[in-house]
Write an enzyme that holds these catalytic residues in place. Structure first.
Site, PDB file in Angstrom:
ATOM      1  N   GLU A   1      49.440  44.982  47.816  1.00 25.58           N
ATOM      2  CA  GLU A   1      49.694  43.528  47.908  1.00 25.58           C
ATOM      3  C   GLU A   1      49.414  42.841  46.567  1.00 25.58           C
ATOM      4  O   GLU A   1      50.141  41.942  46.157  1.00 25.58           O
ATOM      5  CB  GLU A   1      48.828  42.847  48.986  1.00 25.58           C
TER       6      GLU A   1
ATOM      7  N   LYS B   1      37.892  36.221  36.780  1.00 32.41           N
ATOM      8  CA  LYS B   1      38.982  35.726  35.928  1.00 32.41           C
ATOM      9  C   LYS B   1      40.010  34.855  36.647  1.00 32.41           C
ATOM     10  O   LYS B   1      40.612  33.986  36.033  1.00 32.41           O
ATOM     11  CB  LYS B   1      39.713  36.912  35.283  1.00 32.41           C
TER      12      LYS B   1
HETATM   13  P1  NAP Z   1      39.470  43.292  38.142  1.00 31.88           P
HETATM   14  O1  NAP Z   1      40.219  42.029  38.080  1.00 31.88           O
HETATM   15  O2  NAP Z   1      38.307  43.394  39.059  1.00 31.88           O
HETATM   16  O3  NAP Z   1      40.521  44.450  38.521  1.00 31.88           O
HETATM   17  C1  NAP Z   1      40.091  45.756  38.735  1.00 31.88           C
HETATM   18  C2  NAP Z   1      41.285  46.695  38.841  1.00 31.88           C
HETATM   19  O4  NAP Z   1      40.781  48.027  39.024  1.00 31.88           O
HETATM   20  C3  NAP Z   1      42.180  46.409  40.043  1.00 31.88           C
HETATM   21  O5  NAP Z   1      43.498  46.807  39.753  1.00 31.88           O
HETATM   22  C4  NAP Z   1      41.572  47.325  41.108  1.00 31.88           C
HETATM   23  O6  NAP Z   1      42.489  47.696  42.117  1.00 31.88           O
HETATM   24  C5  NAP Z   1      41.249  48.548  40.268  1.00 31.88           C
HETATM   25  N1  NAP Z   1      40.197  49.379  40.880  1.00 31.88           N
HETATM   26  C6  NAP Z   1      38.869  49.084  40.961  1.00 31.88           C
HETATM   27  N2  NAP Z   1      38.214  50.081  41.572  1.00 31.88           N
HETATM   28  C7  NAP Z   1      39.142  51.006  41.908  1.00 31.88           C
HETATM   29  C8  NAP Z   1      39.079  52.274  42.561  1.00 31.88           C
HETATM   30  N3  NAP Z   1      37.927  52.776  42.992  1.00 31.88           N
HETATM   31  N4  NAP Z   1      40.235  52.958  42.710  1.00 31.88           N
HETATM   32  C9  NAP Z   1      41.412  52.465  42.250  1.00 31.88           C
HETATM   33  N5  NAP Z   1      41.531  51.275  41.637  1.00 31.88           N
HETATM   34  C10 NAP Z   1      40.415  50.547  41.466  1.00 31.88           C
HETATM   35  O7  NAP Z   1      38.929  43.736  36.685  1.00 31.88           O
HETATM   36  P2  NAP Z   1      39.588  43.461  35.232  1.00 31.88           P
HETATM   37  O8  NAP Z   1      39.020  42.249  34.656  1.00 31.88           O
HETATM   38  O9  NAP Z   1      41.064  43.587  35.388  1.00 31.88           O
HETATM   39  O10 NAP Z   1      38.996  44.680  34.368  1.00 31.88           O
HETATM   40  C11 NAP Z   1      39.398  46.015  34.615  1.00 31.88           C
HETATM   41  C12 NAP Z   1      38.839  46.944  33.525  1.00 31.88           C
HETATM   42  O11 NAP Z   1      39.291  46.541  32.250  1.00 31.88           O
HETATM   43  C13 NAP Z   1      37.322  46.978  33.416  1.00 31.88           C
HETATM   44  O12 NAP Z   1      36.937  48.302  33.168  1.00 31.88           O
HETATM   45  C14 NAP Z   1      37.019  46.115  32.189  1.00 31.88           C
HETATM   46  O13 NAP Z   1      35.829  46.487  31.532  1.00 31.88           O
HETATM   47  C15 NAP Z   1      38.208  46.450  31.320  1.00 31.88           C
HETATM   48  N6  NAP Z   1      38.525  45.394  30.336  1.00 31.88           N
HETATM   49  C16 NAP Z   1      38.497  45.700  29.021  1.00 31.88           C
HETATM   50  C17 NAP Z   1      38.798  44.741  28.086  1.00 31.88           C
HETATM   51  C18 NAP Z   1      38.755  45.054  26.614  1.00 31.88           C
HETATM   52  O14 NAP Z   1      38.770  44.153  25.785  1.00 31.88           O
HETATM   53  N7  NAP Z   1      38.741  46.296  26.229  1.00 31.88           N
HETATM   54  C19 NAP Z   1      39.170  43.448  28.492  1.00 31.88           C
HETATM   55  C20 NAP Z   1      39.225  43.176  29.870  1.00 31.88           C
HETATM   56  C21 NAP Z   1      38.892  44.153  30.788  1.00 31.88           C
HETATM   57  P3  NAP Z   1      42.606  46.824  43.496  1.00 31.88           P
HETATM   58  O15 NAP Z   1      43.564  45.724  43.191  1.00 31.88           O
HETATM   59  O16 NAP Z   1      43.103  47.786  44.474  1.00 31.88           O
HETATM   60  O17 NAP Z   1      41.213  46.323  43.810  1.00 31.88           O
END
Ligand code: NAP
Length: 280
Positions: free
Chosen positions: A159, A71
């Protein structure tokens, strides 16, 4: 479906994409509206992102969605970015206007819309947002527009959280706090709405939970934007505390509808929306 040379193509790219509901959602809307368009999901690894975008330009796609982990990185390959997506620093929907790729972000507006549909008030509330990734950025900005009393960002990597805190403080006047997921120092009894935007609890790691809701008040609002599984461990715990809960499907539907409006320039019919909510 009547696929021919005029069929407009739309895509989702991300990694992983195995569990996405977007093709079911978008193809339903196209079919129900009698639109000659097709939506498909493809796994694209980080190293292949630029090539994928070049391919989209070459075949003149109608548009595409972007999910984890592209993204933010996708922005440098686009021609224009909407003001909101620029402020958030993340794009999840791209429209192709005469060869020009324009990026938008519907993550946050989708979530806020689904809360409004259920009469959840955000104004003057204290909000805890877990995660500062692409979805976390979009959700925080859209929540900020609704004038909460405070937003606390909790993220594993401080960060990344710092960056989000800084950009929220640039746009809004309310208090923005930052901490890690241990939530040390947080006055949990003061939190009205918890929103999980991390991927913790998502398939295939359904047994994990980003935080415990112990010490939070009963009956607060808990929103987990994950939709695979529909009921995460966090939502299970929230239900045990009589919280009002949301899963990611409501947000997905609302932002899918917004995406269609961006691509087609028109609202989809109320009848289609009603049928869509029946299906999901
Ligand atoms: P992203 O940019 O990769 O961000 C992932 C987030 O999760 C970051 O804050 C990351 O923390 C954290 N994270 C990942 N693994 C972790 C762990 N083991 N322990 C603690 N924190 C962890 O992904 P995204 O696009 O924001 O999406 C995140 C979630 O939202 C996904 O499950 C996605 O399916 C869902 N989503 C749903 C919708 C919907 O329409 N319902 C839309 C968008 C996204 P760090 O910064 O420390 O890596």
């Amino acid at each position: 479906m009547n696929i021919d040379w005029q069929t407009k193509l739309y895509f989702l790219i991300g990694d992983p994409v195995e569990k996405t509901l977007s093709p079911k959602l978008q193809n339903f809307i196209f079919k129900d509206g009698g639109t000659n368009s097709l939506y498909m999901a493809f796994k694209v690894e980080d190293k292949d992102l630029e090539k994928a975008i070049d391919g989209f330009r070459a075949i003149n796609v109608g548009g595409f969605n972007v999910t984890i982990p592209h993204k933010q990185k996708v922005m440098k390959y686009l021609d224009e970015i909407s003001d909101e997506a620029k402020a958030i620093g993340a794009v999840n929907t791209v429209n192709n206007v005469n060869g020009k790729l324009i990026g938008y972000n519907t993550d946050g507006p989708g979530l806020v819309q689904s809360m409004k549909n259920e009469c959840v008030n955000i104004k003057d509330k204290n909000i805890l947002i877990l995660g500062a990734g692409g979805a976390g950025l979009g959700v925080s900005y859209a929540i900020g527009l609704e004038e909460p009393n405070s937003i606390t960002i909790a993220n594993r990597t401080l960060e990344k959280g710092e960056k989000l805190k800084y950009s929220l403080e640039k746009y809004f006047n309310f208090e923005v706090k930052l901490m890690d997921l241990s939530l040390k120092g947080l006055d949990k009894g003061n939190i009205d709405i918890v929103i999980n935007t991390t991927s913790v609890g998502m398939y295939p790691k359904e047994d994990e939970k980003p935080i415990s809701l112990q010490s939070f008040r009963n009956g607060i609002v808990v929103y987990d934007i994950i939709y695979k599984p529909l009921k995460t461990k966090l939502i299970e715990e929230a239900e045990g505390k009589s919280c009002k809960t949301f899963n990611g499907v409501d947000m997905l539907l609302a932002q899918g509808i917004m995406g269609q409006k961006i691509w087609r320039g028109e609202e989809i019919s109320k009848d289609s929306i009603r049928k869509l909510y029946d299906i999901f």
